[in-house]
Design a protein around this motif. Structure first.
Motif, mmCIF file in Angstrom:
data_model
loop_
_atom_site.group_PDB
_atom_site.id
_atom_site.type_symbol
_atom_site.label_atom_id
_atom_site.label_comp_id
_atom_site.label_asym_id
_atom_site.label_seq_id
_atom_site.Cartn_x
_atom_site.Cartn_y
_atom_site.Cartn_z
ATOM 1 N N ARG A 141 0.829 -1.217 0.000
ATOM 2 C CA ARG A 141 0.000 0.000 0.000
ATOM 3 C C ARG A 141 0.863 1.266 0.000
ATOM 4 O O ARG A 141 0.629 2.172 -0.790
ATOM 5 N N TYR A 142 1.859 1.362 0.921
ATOM 6 C CA TYR A 142 2.559 2.631 1.106
ATOM 7 C C TYR A 142 3.887 2.735 0.358
ATOM 8 O O TYR A 142 4.329 3.844 0.064
ATOM 9 N N LEU A 143 4.525 1.645 0.045
ATOM 10 C CA LEU A 143 5.773 1.728 -0.718
ATOM 11 C C LEU A 143 5.540 1.553 -2.211
ATOM 12 O O LEU A 143 6.144 2.245 -3.021
ATOM 13 N N SER A 147 -3.444 -0.066 -4.840
ATOM 14 C CA SER A 147 -4.791 0.207 -4.329
ATOM 15 C C SER A 147 -5.231 -0.943 -3.421
ATOM 16 O O SER A 147 -4.678 -2.046 -3.472
ATOM 17 N N TYR A 148 -6.243 -0.675 -2.622
ATOM 18 C CA TYR A 148 -6.786 -1.710 -1.731
ATOM 19 C C TYR A 148 -7.270 -2.898 -2.556
ATOM 20 O O TYR A 148 -7.062 -4.045 -2.186
ATOM 21 N N GLY A 161 -10.481 -7.002 4.419
ATOM 22 C CA GLY A 161 -9.326 -7.657 5.023
ATOM 23 C C GLY A 161 -8.070 -6.782 4.885
ATOM 24 O O GLY A 161 -7.265 -6.667 5.820
ATOM 25 N N VAL A 162 -7.919 -6.171 3.718
ATOM 26 C CA VAL A 162 -6.783 -5.247 3.506
ATOM 27 C C VAL A 162 -6.929 -4.055 4.450
ATOM 28 O O VAL A 162 -5.952 -3.631 5.095
ATOM 29 N N GLU A 163 -8.137 -3.505 4.537
ATOM 30 C CA GLU A 163 -8.395 -2.376 5.438
ATOM 31 C C GLU A 163 -8.056 -2.755 6.880
ATOM 32 O O GLU A 163 -7.481 -1.935 7.624
ATOM 33 N N PHE A 164 -8.402 -3.979 7.295
ATOM 34 C CA PHE A 164 -8.107 -4.457 8.643
ATOM 35 C C PHE A 164 -6.592 -4.437 8.894
ATOM 36 O O PHE A 164 -6.119 -3.933 9.921
ATOM 37 N N HIS A 165 -5.817 -5.004 7.963
ATOM 38 C CA HIS A 165 -4.361 -5.065 8.146
ATOM 39 C C HIS A 165 -3.732 -3.659 8.170
ATOM 40 O O HIS A 165 -2.870 -3.376 9.002
#
Length: 181
Positions: A141-143, A147-148, A161-165
């Motif tokens: 996501r950040y490097l 997208s989610y 699930g991605v949002e949870f992590h």
């Protein structure tokens, strides 16, 4: 008990009474401190008195001998002052050098750069402690700026699930960085 005085003893008593003030003025003129001058004169008389029987030669001029002792005591005191001043000057130069280094160091110090390094270190250490999957999702996501939805497809999980992590990771980072935020 009978006290026996020799000629030398009466001479020294007379010299003490008549010359003490002159000796003190002499010592004061070089030492500039009345207490030290008086002490030096008394020390000179005491040194003569303690050693008068040990002197190898007959001293005809007791006053001159005491004066010589006094002169040497003044020289010793002035040499001691000189030594102390030199040591104080060395300490002063050393302390001044340290102060200059500290001033220079503080002027070149950029607090935001220091905090930036600390924050990066905390972030990296915190991310290293995350479970593997959470760490991988965070990196994607950040490097890699994925997208989610792309991350969810890549890992075979839902967008939730991605949002949870990501949420889990950000909460841990917020706690670790609370002093900087």
């Amino acid at each position: 008990m009978t006290l026996i005085f020799h000629q030398k003893d009466t001479d020294i008593a007379t010299i003490f009474k008549t010359s003490k003030t002159g000796f003190i003025q002499f010592a004061y003129s070089y030492l500039g401190n009345m207490e030290e001058a008086e002490d030096a004169v008394m020390d000179a008389f005491i040194q003569y008195w303690e050693n008068k029987d040990k002197l190898d030669i007959q001293i005809n001029n007791i006053k001159g001998y005491i004066f010589t002792i006094l002169r040497n005591k003044c020289i010793d005191l002035l040499e001691l002052r000189k030594y102390r001043l030199q040591k104080n000057e060395e300490m002063y130069r050393q302390m001044l050098g340290e102060i200059e280094i500290n001033i220079s160091s503080l002027r070149s110090c950029d607090p935001s750069e220091l905090f930036s390094r600390e924050i990066n270190q905390i972030v990296n250490e915190t991310i290293d402690t995350l479970p593997d999957r959470t760490r991988e999702i965070f990196y994607k996501r950040y490097l890699e700026q994925k997208s989610y939805k792309s991350i969810a497809e890549n890992f075979g999980i839902s967008v939730k699930g991605v949002e949870f992590h990501i949420s889990k990771c950000l909460n841990i980072l917020r706690k670790k960085l609370k002093d900087y935020l």
